[in-house]
Design an enzyme around this catalytic site. Structure first.
Site, PDB file in Angstrom:
ATOM      1  N   ALA A  11    -146.667  -8.782  79.347  1.00  0.00           N
ATOM      2  CA  ALA A  11    -148.077  -8.610  80.261  1.00  0.00           C
ATOM      3  C   ALA A  11    -148.991 -10.081  79.901  1.00  0.00           C
ATOM      4  O   ALA A  11    -149.284 -11.327  79.865  1.00  0.00           O
ATOM      5  CB  ALA A  11    -148.560  -7.507  80.720  1.00  0.00           C
ATOM      6  N   ALA A  12    -149.550  -8.842  78.314  1.00  0.00           N
ATOM      7  CA  ALA A  12    -150.182 -10.363  77.781  1.00  0.00           C
ATOM      8  C   ALA A  12    -149.930 -11.675  77.133  1.00  0.00           C
ATOM      9  O   ALA A  12    -150.737 -12.577  77.187  1.00  0.00           O
ATOM     10  CB  ALA A  12    -151.163  -9.193  77.014  1.00  0.00           C
ATOM     11  N   SER A  39    -141.685 -10.830  80.070  1.00  0.00           N
ATOM     12  CA  SER A  39    -142.089 -10.521  80.755  1.00  0.00           C
ATOM     13  C   SER A  39    -141.768  -9.611  82.946  1.00  0.00           C
ATOM     14  O   SER A  39    -142.146 -10.184  84.008  1.00  0.00           O
ATOM     15  CB  SER A  39    -142.219 -12.088  81.842  1.00  0.00           C
ATOM     16  OG  SER A  39    -143.389 -12.693  82.927  1.00  0.00           O
ATOM     17  N   CYS A  43    -144.176  -1.073  85.241  1.00  0.00           N
ATOM     18  CA  CYS A  43    -145.010  -0.435  86.489  1.00  0.00           C
ATOM     19  C   CYS A  43    -144.242   0.462  87.500  1.00  0.00           C
ATOM     20  O   CYS A  43    -144.050   1.151  88.224  1.00  0.00           O
ATOM     21  CB  CYS A  43    -146.613  -0.284  86.421  1.00  0.00           C
ATOM     22  SG  CYS A  43    -147.591  -1.172  85.217  1.00  0.00           S
ATOM     23  N   VAL A  87    -141.551  -9.920  64.264  1.00  0.00           N
ATOM     24  CA  VAL A  87    -142.713 -10.637  63.423  1.00  0.00           C
ATOM     25  C   VAL A  87    -142.452  -9.163  62.447  1.00  0.00           C
ATOM     26  O   VAL A  87    -142.836  -8.539  62.388  1.00  0.00           O
ATOM     27  CB  VAL A  87    -143.410 -11.239  64.252  1.00  0.00           C
ATOM     28  CG1 VAL A  87    -144.421 -11.382  63.369  1.00  0.00           C
ATOM     29  CG2 VAL A  87    -143.722 -12.285  65.144  1.00  0.00           C
ATOM     30  N   ASP A 290    -151.906  -3.724  75.619  1.00  0.00           N
ATOM     31  CA  ASP A 290    -151.706  -1.936  75.202  1.00  0.00           C
ATOM     32  C   ASP A 290    -151.557  -2.099  73.476  1.00  0.00           C
ATOM     33  O   ASP A 290    -152.669  -1.180  73.400  1.00  0.00           O
ATOM     34  CB  ASP A 290    -150.399  -1.505  75.759  1.00  0.00           C
ATOM     35  CG  ASP A 290    -150.801  -1.888  76.735  1.00  0.00           C
ATOM     36  OD1 ASP A 290    -151.339  -1.435  77.721  1.00  0.00           O
ATOM     37  OD2 ASP A 290    -149.143  -1.111  77.621  1.00  0.00           O
ATOM     38  N   ASN A 312    -152.725  -8.053  82.100  1.00  0.00           N
ATOM     39  CA  ASN A 312    -152.931  -9.792  82.650  1.00  0.00           C
ATOM     40  C   ASN A 312    -153.822 -10.446  82.330  1.00  0.00           C
ATOM     41  O   ASN A 312    -154.263 -11.152  82.111  1.00  0.00           O
ATOM     42  CB  ASN A 312    -152.678  -9.246  83.486  1.00  0.00           C
ATOM     43  CG  ASN A 312    -150.328  -9.482  83.815  1.00  0.00           C
ATOM     44  OD1 ASN A 312    -150.212 -10.436  84.220  1.00  0.00           O
ATOM     45  ND2 ASN A 312    -150.734  -8.055  84.218  1.00  0.00           N
ATOM     46  N   TYR A 433    -166.272  -1.839 109.106  1.00  0.00           N
ATOM     47  CA  TYR A 433    -165.891  -0.560 110.450  1.00  0.00           C
ATOM     48  C   TYR A 433    -164.799  -0.750 111.756  1.00  0.00           C
ATOM     49  O   TYR A 433    -165.524  -1.980 111.992  1.00  0.00           O
ATOM     50  CB  TYR A 433    -167.356   0.237 111.193  1.00  0.00           C
ATOM     51  CG  TYR A 433    -167.264   1.279 112.026  1.00  0.00           C
ATOM     52  CD1 TYR A 433    -165.984   1.982 111.864  1.00  0.00           C
ATOM     53  CD2 TYR A 433    -167.335   1.073 113.355  1.00  0.00           C
ATOM     54  CE1 TYR A 433    -165.491   2.618 113.130  1.00  0.00           C
ATOM     55  CE2 TYR A 433    -167.642   1.432 114.143  1.00  0.00           C
ATOM     56  CZ  TYR A 433    -166.337   2.634 113.743  1.00  0.00           C
ATOM     57  OH  TYR A 433    -165.917   3.279 115.021  1.00  0.00           O
TER      58      TYR A 433
END
Length: 457
Positions: A11-12, A39, A43, A87, A290, A312, A433
């Site tokens: 995500a990030a 990507s 969830c 990495v 995260d 995001n 309403y």
């Protein structure tokens, strides 16, 4: 040409890469991802298991149906995504990143002008006897969802045990129940959703789950897993529970070790410390998602809040700032919404327990009312609990539950809290309403009135 390296492609990481491409068209952007999927919408996995989502490939598609793979990002965003690249080090002295191909073992060094760490989080895996047995899933990758759904489809899974009564745990309990699998949820705390609900709100949620065939074992601790090769039972401090599958849903920890080894400051939550612009202690390195720490908008305290929505937003803010803008990320309210069959739960801001721990002088009100006029078809009751600072009259938090429309109200409350609204502001809001949607005085305003009445005594 500015060189941007991103570690992490969910995500990030990819959101920041896409935003940087818009802000700095000429930049060289390389994204390094140790996994093979990028990507993806993790969830949605409980809803795939529950049969509401047809194909697991939907998690890696755009709304128009395009597959979000490295080829897509190269063609559509001109972003170079390299999968199966682990990495191994961030070398701040010479501004490079060392990575190893998990396919070939080849080591590569990538220079950067700006670096983004989006390494996410890892599920907690308790060191219990039998934890390595087949059939025990951390439920953090689409492969877990595929394996569990396949087991249900083939009727090999008849008894499921979920450990942890948080968001993922209760969503998985719903999925198993929908699919006709006998499900037991084990929670070592004395209530469901212990991280974000007050006990008197959690009680009705648990009562509904129990009444609808979800077995809840609260205040119970798992001691081991039994089986030969494959799990067959979960043993707690009170009983033995048959299990064809086990889902571990006891929380996650930020993947901050790479940053820590590189000498970056780690915050009190264990996540990477960032400022309001999401820069780390090194101004050329940003962190989001995260793995990064957040600030609670109400209390100002540092919190670990792993949510896809937040990740995001982080990506966009990081992209803006690397692009030369000065955009602040205000923080989070720890807003959540969750469904259990036909029951809905939402929370934003502080709980009463948190307000008490933080030393606020506060007042609360809990009010049940229909989500629309009683004469309208489909009218259902919802209960709103407000926590309000007594002196300033500012709303500190809200918890809402019931079979009616909870999400609409929790979003109203999240907006109100972001703008530091008082209970008077809640009453003054000109909310939409019409009988199909709401009563003349909406539920949040009714709760605000109840607090006003208490404060006027």
């Amino acid at each position: 040409m500015q060189k941007i390296v991103v570690i992490g492609a969910v995500a990030a990481g990819l959101k920041s890469a896409a935003k940087i491409r818009r802000e700095v068209p000429e930049a060289e952007i390389i994204v390094l991802e140790k996994g093979s999927l990028i990507s993806y919408g993790a969830c949605g996995m409980p809803f795939y298991v529950g049969g509401l989502i047809a194909d697991v490939s939907d998690f890696v598609k755009t709304s128009s149906g395009a597959l979000r793979n490295p080829e897509f990002f190269k063609a559509d965003k001109n972003v170079d995504v390299r999968i199966r690249m682990l990495v191994t080090a961030i070398n701040r002295g010479d501004k490079t990143v060392s990575a190893r191909s998990l396919e070939t073992g080849e080591e590569t060094v990538f220079p950067y002008d700006k670096l983004i760490i989006a390494t996410g989080a890892t599920p907690v895996k308790p060191p219990l006897p039998g934890i390595e047995l087949s059939g025990i899933h951390q439920f953090w990758h689409p492969d877990d969802a595929v394996a569990i759904r396949s087991g249900i489809d083939s009727r090999q899974i008849k008894n499921a045990v979920v450990i942890g009564a948080g968001l993922v745990g209760m969503e998985m309990a719903e999925a198993f129940k929908i699919r006709g699998v006998k499900v037991t949820v084990i929670e070592m705390q004395e209530q469901v959703f212990p991280a974000f609900l007050d006990p008197e709100v959690a009680g009705p949620v648990a009562k509904y789950a129990l009444a609808n065939g979800i077995t809840l074992l609260l205040g119970e601790k798992v001691e081991r897993f039994d089986g030969e090769g494959t799990v067959t039972a979960v043993v707690t401090n009170k009983r033995v529970i048959p299990a064809d599958v086990v889902v571990l849903a006891i929380g996650v920890r930020p993947n901050s070790e790479l940053a820590k080894t590189a000498g970056l400051v780690i915050g009190p939550t264990g996540a990477i410390a960032v400022n309001e612009y999401l820069a780390t202690s090194d101004p050329d390195i940003y962190a989001g998602g995260d793995c990064a720490e957040n600030t609670n908008i109400i209390s100002g305290k540092k919190v670990f809040a792993p949510m896809g929505s937040t990740a995001n937003k982080h990506g966009r803010v990081i992209g803006e700032n690397i692009g030369g803008n000065r955009v602040k990320f205000r923080g989070v309210l720890n807003t959540v919404a969750v469904r259990i069959l036909d029951f809905h739960v939402g929370k934003t801001g502080l709980t009463e327990r948190e307000a008490k721990e933080l030393g606020y002088r506060y007042v609360t009100a809990t009010v049940a009312a229909p989500d629309k006029p009683h004469y309208m078809p489909g009218s259902k009751s919802i209960t709103v609990k407000l926590v309000v600072e007594a002196d300033s009259r500012k709303v500190l938090g809200a918890q809402i539950f019931g079979e009616g429309d909870v999400a609409k109200r929790i979003d109203v409350m999240a907006a109100a809290l972001t703008m530091a609204a008082t209970i008077d502001d809640l009453f003054d809001m000109d909310l939409a309403y019409a009988p199909p949607y709401s009563s003349p005085i909406d539920n949040v305003a009714i709760a605000a009135n109840a607090v006003m009445n208490k404060l006027s005594r």
